[in-house]
Design a protein around this motif. Structure first.
Motif, PDB file in Angstrom:
ATOM      1  N   VAL A   3       6.187  -2.999   6.342  1.00 42.95           N
ATOM      2  CA  VAL A   3       6.953  -4.182   6.743  1.00 42.95           C
ATOM      3  C   VAL A   3       7.481  -4.004   8.160  1.00 42.95           C
ATOM      4  N   LYS A   4       7.887  -2.792   8.501  1.00 46.71           N
ATOM      5  CA  LYS A   4       8.364  -2.528   9.868  1.00 46.71           C
ATOM      6  C   LYS A   4       7.232  -2.750  10.882  1.00 46.71           C
TER       7      LYS A   4
ATOM      8  N   LEU B  92       4.637  -4.689  10.492  1.00 48.63           N
ATOM      9  CA  LEU B  92       4.400  -6.130  10.513  1.00 48.63           C
ATOM     10  C   LEU B  92       5.401  -6.822  11.429  1.00 48.63           C
ATOM     11  N   ARG B  93       6.673  -6.571  11.231  1.00 53.21           N
ATOM     12  CA  ARG B  93       7.723  -7.279  11.970  1.00 53.21           C
ATOM     13  C   ARG B  93       7.830  -6.842  13.434  1.00 53.21           C
ATOM     14  N   ASN B  94       7.347  -5.636  13.759  1.00 54.31           N
ATOM     15  CA  ASN B  94       7.375  -5.165  15.149  1.00 54.31           C
ATOM     16  C   ASN B  94       6.130  -5.571  15.929  1.00 54.31           C
ATOM     17  N   SER B  95       5.156  -6.141  15.254  1.00 47.13           N
ATOM     18  CA  SER B  95       3.922  -6.562  15.907  1.00 47.13           C
ATOM     19  C   SER B  95       4.123  -7.941  16.532  1.00 47.13           C
ATOM     20  N   PRO B  96       3.923  -8.069  17.844  1.00 49.15           N
ATOM     21  CA  PRO B  96       4.085  -9.394  18.458  1.00 49.15           C
ATOM     22  C   PRO B  96       3.204 -10.458  17.814  1.00 49.15           C
ATOM     23  N   SER B  97       2.025 -10.086  17.377  1.00 50.53           N
ATOM     24  CA  SER B  97       1.099 -11.055  16.777  1.00 50.53           C
ATOM     25  C   SER B  97       1.435 -11.394  15.338  1.00 50.53           C
ATOM     26  N   ASN B  98       2.099 -10.496  14.628  1.00 46.73           N
ATOM     27  CA  ASN B  98       2.291 -10.673  13.186  1.00 46.73           C
ATOM     28  C   ASN B  98       3.737 -10.814  12.742  1.00 46.73           C
TER      29      ASN B  98
ATOM     30  N   SER C 224      -1.802   3.956   5.139  1.00 47.28           N
ATOM     31  CA  SER C 224      -1.995   4.262   6.563  1.00 47.28           C
ATOM     32  C   SER C 224      -3.076   3.369   7.164  1.00 47.28           C
ATOM     33  N   ALA C 225      -4.116   3.081   6.408  1.00 45.16           N
ATOM     34  CA  ALA C 225      -5.144   2.151   6.888  1.00 45.16           C
ATOM     35  C   ALA C 225      -4.553   0.749   7.035  1.00 45.16           C
ATOM     36  N   ALA C 226      -3.702   0.355   6.105  1.00 44.69           N
ATOM     37  CA  ALA C 226      -3.057  -0.959   6.184  1.00 44.69           C
ATOM     38  C   ALA C 226      -2.183  -1.050   7.429  1.00 44.69           C
ATOM     39  N   SER C 227      -1.467   0.013   7.730  1.00 44.14           N
ATOM     40  CA  SER C 227      -0.627   0.035   8.934  1.00 44.14           C
ATOM     41  C   SER C 227      -1.471  -0.127  10.189  1.00 44.14           C
ATOM     42  N   GLU C 228      -2.636   0.513  10.219  1.00 45.69           N
ATOM     43  CA  GLU C 228      -3.553   0.395  11.356  1.00 45.69           C
ATOM     44  C   GLU C 228      -4.060  -1.042  11.486  1.00 45.69           C
TER      45      GLU C 228
ATOM     46  N   GLY D 189      12.826  -9.127   3.332  1.00 44.29           N
ATOM     47  CA  GLY D 189      12.772 -10.498   3.799  1.00 44.29           C
ATOM     48  C   GLY D 189      11.535 -11.228   3.311  1.00 44.29           C
ATOM     49  N   THR D 190      11.094 -10.863   2.133  1.00 45.72           N
ATOM     50  CA  THR D 190       9.915 -11.473   1.538  1.00 45.72           C
ATOM     51  C   THR D 190      10.118 -12.971   1.350  1.00 45.72           C
ATOM     52  N   SER D 191       9.119 -13.741   1.702  1.00 42.98           N
ATOM     53  CA  SER D 191       9.180 -15.193   1.547  1.00 42.98           C
ATOM     54  C   SER D 191       8.947 -15.620   0.096  1.00 42.98           C
ATOM     55  N   PHE D 192       8.026 -14.933  -0.582  1.00 43.46           N
ATOM     56  CA  PHE D 192       7.657 -15.311  -1.944  1.00 43.46           C
ATOM     57  C   PHE D 192       7.416 -14.044  -2.759  1.00 43.46           C
ATOM     58  N   ILE D 193       7.892 -14.048  -4.009  1.00 42.37           N
ATOM     59  CA  ILE D 193       7.719 -12.898  -4.899  1.00 42.37           C
ATOM     60  C   ILE D 193       6.937 -13.342  -6.135  1.00 42.37           C
ATOM     61  N   PHE D 194       5.929 -12.542  -6.484  1.00 44.95           N
ATOM     62  CA  PHE D 194       5.132 -12.773  -7.686  1.00 44.95           C
ATOM     63  C   PHE D 194       5.438 -11.668  -8.682  1.00 44.95           C
TER      64      PHE D 194
END
Length: 188
Positions: free
Chosen positions: A69-70, A72-78, A41-45, A100-105
């Motif tokens: 991820v939702k 992140l993708r719904n944020s105009p800045s991110n 929840s802190a990460a979402s904030e 839609g991850t760009s890179f997986i470790f």
């Protein structure tokens, strides 16, 4: 790999302190600061109020990856931030691909492999940062509404695609206005 652009930032969401240490060290090598977060929840904030260049999501250990991820993708800045995932097992890898991850470790992490991936991803993050870059500048602006007298305002920043202006009263969504301003040093 430094730039004249403001410091690049990444958010690392995990419950694995050694992962935070490793990724923080490797990101710092390419001048990207990392904020570790072990609370979803802190990460979402953070995602909703901060401009980030990358999100590293430990899908192996974070159960609430979908809402993050939702956000992140719904944020105009991110929305165009690079998404990295730690996904070792089949179900976690599948979820990473769905996000839609760009890179997986995969665990166990190999520092040299991560370093190579980060250096590759850096160019993508830098292009996005330059596209989003805003120049902090204060200019006098006159805004003429279709009804009413001109408002004297000031810009706070300029970008390739627009400007931020502080107005004494709110503008209506879709309202037609006329802007007048002079760029310092420009000849009339």
């Amino acid at each position: 790999m430094t730039s004249d652009i403001a410091e690049m930032k990444a958010l690392l969401v995990t419950h694995d302190p050694p992962m935070v240490d490793l990724f923080s060290k490797l990101f710092s090598e390419i001048s990207i600061s990392v904020q570790g977060c072990d609370d979803e929840s802190a990460a979402s904030e953070i995602l909703s109020r901060s401009k980030l260049d990358a999100l590293v999501l430990d899908i192996d250990n974070v159960s609430a990856s979908d809402p993050l991820v939702k956000t992140l993708r719904n944020s105009p800045s991110n929305k165009n931030a690079v998404l990295f995932a730690a996904a070792t097992y089949g179900a976690a890898k599948q979820k990473a691909f769905e996000h839609g991850t760009s890179f997986i470790f995969e665990r166990p992490f190999v520092a040299e492999q991560i370093r190579l991936v980060l250096r590759t991803a850096y160019a993508q993050m830098l292009r996005e940062r330059r596209k989003y870059f805003r120049l902090a500048v204060e200019l006098g602006v006159s805004i003429q509404r279709s009804s009413g007298s001109p408002m004297l305002c000031k810009t706070t920043n300029l970008s390739q695609n627009g400007m931020a202006v502080i107005t004494p009263s709110p503008l209506e969504n879709g309202e037609s206005i006329k802007l007048t301003f002079q760029v310092p040093g420009a000849k009339l």
